[in-house]
Write a protein that holds these residues in place. Structure first.
Motif, PDB file in Angstrom:
ATOM      1  N   GLN A  67      -4.263   9.183   4.797  1.00 48.34           N
ATOM      2  CA  GLN A  67      -3.880   8.845   3.429  1.00 48.34           C
ATOM      3  C   GLN A  67      -3.738   7.330   3.240  1.00 48.34           C
ATOM      4  OE1 GLN A  67      -0.645  12.016   2.872  1.00 48.34           O
ATOM      5  NE2 GLN A  67      -1.812  11.952   0.951  1.00 48.34           N
ATOM      6  N   MET A  68      -3.233   6.645   4.244  1.00 45.51           N
ATOM      7  CA  MET A  68      -3.084   5.192   4.109  1.00 45.51           C
ATOM      8  C   MET A  68      -4.445   4.486   4.168  1.00 45.51           C
ATOM      9  SD  MET A  68      -0.039   4.954   3.293  1.00 45.51           S
ATOM     10  CE  MET A  68      -0.220   3.197   2.999  1.00 45.51           C
ATOM     11  N   ASN A  97       2.126   1.689  -3.461  1.00 45.51           N
ATOM     12  CA  ASN A  97       1.068   2.063  -4.403  1.00 45.51           C
ATOM     13  C   ASN A  97       0.475   3.446  -4.155  1.00 45.51           C
ATOM     14  OD1 ASN A  97       0.268  -0.226  -6.333  1.00 45.51           O
ATOM     15  ND2 ASN A  97       0.668  -1.255  -4.402  1.00 45.51           N
ATOM     16  N   ARG A  98       0.611   3.973  -2.933  1.00 49.39           N
ATOM     17  CA  ARG A  98       0.008   5.270  -2.618  1.00 49.39           C
ATOM     18  C   ARG A  98       0.733   6.382  -3.348  1.00 49.39           C
ATOM     19  NH1 ARG A  98      -0.581   9.900  -1.352  1.00 49.39           N
ATOM     20  NH2 ARG A  98       1.645  10.197  -1.196  1.00 49.39           N
ATOM     21  N   ARG A  99       0.009   7.051  -4.217  1.00 45.69           N
ATOM     22  CA  ARG A  99       0.537   8.185  -4.974  1.00 45.69           C
ATOM     23  C   ARG A  99      -0.433   9.341  -4.797  1.00 45.69           C
ATOM     24  NH1 ARG A  99       4.106   6.736  -9.135  1.00 45.69           N
ATOM     25  NH2 ARG A  99       4.537   8.966  -9.044  1.00 45.69           N
ATOM     26  N   GLU A 141      -5.932   4.897   0.749  1.00 50.32           N
ATOM     27  CA  GLU A 141      -5.346   3.927  -0.184  1.00 50.32           C
ATOM     28  C   GLU A 141      -5.922   2.538   0.042  1.00 50.32           C
ATOM     29  OE1 GLU A 141      -3.324   2.329  -3.262  1.00 50.32           O
ATOM     30  OE2 GLU A 141      -3.375   4.468  -2.798  1.00 50.32           O
ATOM     31  N   ASP A 142      -6.042   2.149   1.296  1.00 52.60           N
ATOM     32  CA  ASP A 142      -6.584   0.834   1.634  1.00 52.60           C
ATOM     33  C   ASP A 142      -8.013   0.665   1.117  1.00 52.60           C
ATOM     34  OD1 ASP A 142      -6.461  -1.740   3.026  1.00 52.60           O
ATOM     35  OD2 ASP A 142      -7.862  -0.848   4.459  1.00 52.60           O
ATOM     36  N   GLN A 177       0.826  -1.203   0.000  1.00 52.08           N
ATOM     37  CA  GLN A 177       0.000   0.000   0.000  1.00 52.08           C
ATOM     38  C   GLN A 177       0.863   1.257   0.000  1.00 52.08           C
ATOM     39  OE1 GLN A 177      -3.437   0.074   2.568  1.00 52.08           O
ATOM     40  NE2 GLN A 177      -3.505  -2.153   2.562  1.00 52.08           N
ATOM     41  N   GLY A 213      -8.172   8.021  -3.512  1.00 52.95           N
ATOM     42  CA  GLY A 213      -6.966   8.809  -3.671  1.00 52.95           C
ATOM     43  C   GLY A 213      -6.943   9.944  -2.669  1.00 52.95           C
TER      44      GLY A 213
END
Length: 178
Positions: A103-104, A11-13, A107-108, A8, A112
């Motif tokens: 933010q995490m 992948n988090r952008r 993403e989970d 994660q 976005g």
């Protein structure tokens, strides 16, 4: 299959383009739990959070500083993260922990997000970005705005970070080596 935490993170952008789909109450409740469970120094919990969905308010907030916040007007949700410097000398760090946890969680959940830095930024030559934001959300003078997190369903997916982009030269063992 559920991604590991490391996947994660990879992948988090930052996402600056969102669909118009609103963020549901069940998802907002997960954000609330994440920020209220976030660790703080000495468990002081010096933070406050304001959830914003009103399009007019999001439009106003998108003008909080000259660069880097305009996309906020297209986000379905924003969370303004504030801290109380009188409650903790590390309120900035405590607010930052809450921000990254939001933010995490986004993403989970397949959403976005982007961090908008407010602390130590200017709205214009006469007004700080923080004071501009506090005026819009009617926050008390004693609080400081750390950041705003823009959240929504991603208009498009971005490629994850690649392993070859890792800056291994920034890692040191036992002592700092040039």
């Amino acid at each position: 299959m559920r991604k590991s935490m490391l996947e994660q993170i990879q992948n988090r952008r930052s996402c600056r383009k969102f669909t118009s789909q609103p963020v549901g109450d069940d998802i907002k409740e997960q954000f609330i739990k994440a920020i209220l469970w976030s660790p703080t120094s000495k468990n002081n919990r010096p933070w406050e959070f304001v959830f914003i969905e009103n399009k007019q308010t999001l439009e106003q907030l998108s003008k909080c500083k000259p660069h880097g916040a305009a996309f906020l007007s297209g986000a379905p949700l924003a969370i303004v993260i504030l801290g109380d410097p009188t409650k903790s000398d590390v309120w900035i760090e405590d607010c930052s922990i809450a921000a990254i946890l939001v933010q995490m969680v986004a993403e989970d959940l397949g959403l976005g997000s982007t961090w908008i830095q407010i602390r130590r930024r200017e709205h214009d030559e006469n007004l700080s970005a923080g004071d501009y934001v506090k005026d819009i959300i009617k926050a008390p003078e004693c609080l400081e705005v750390a950041s705003i997190i823009a959240i929504g369903y991603k208009e498009r997916e971005r490629e994850p970070y690649a392993d070859n982009a890792l800056l291994h030269n920034r890692i040191h063992f036992e002592e700092f080596k040039k």
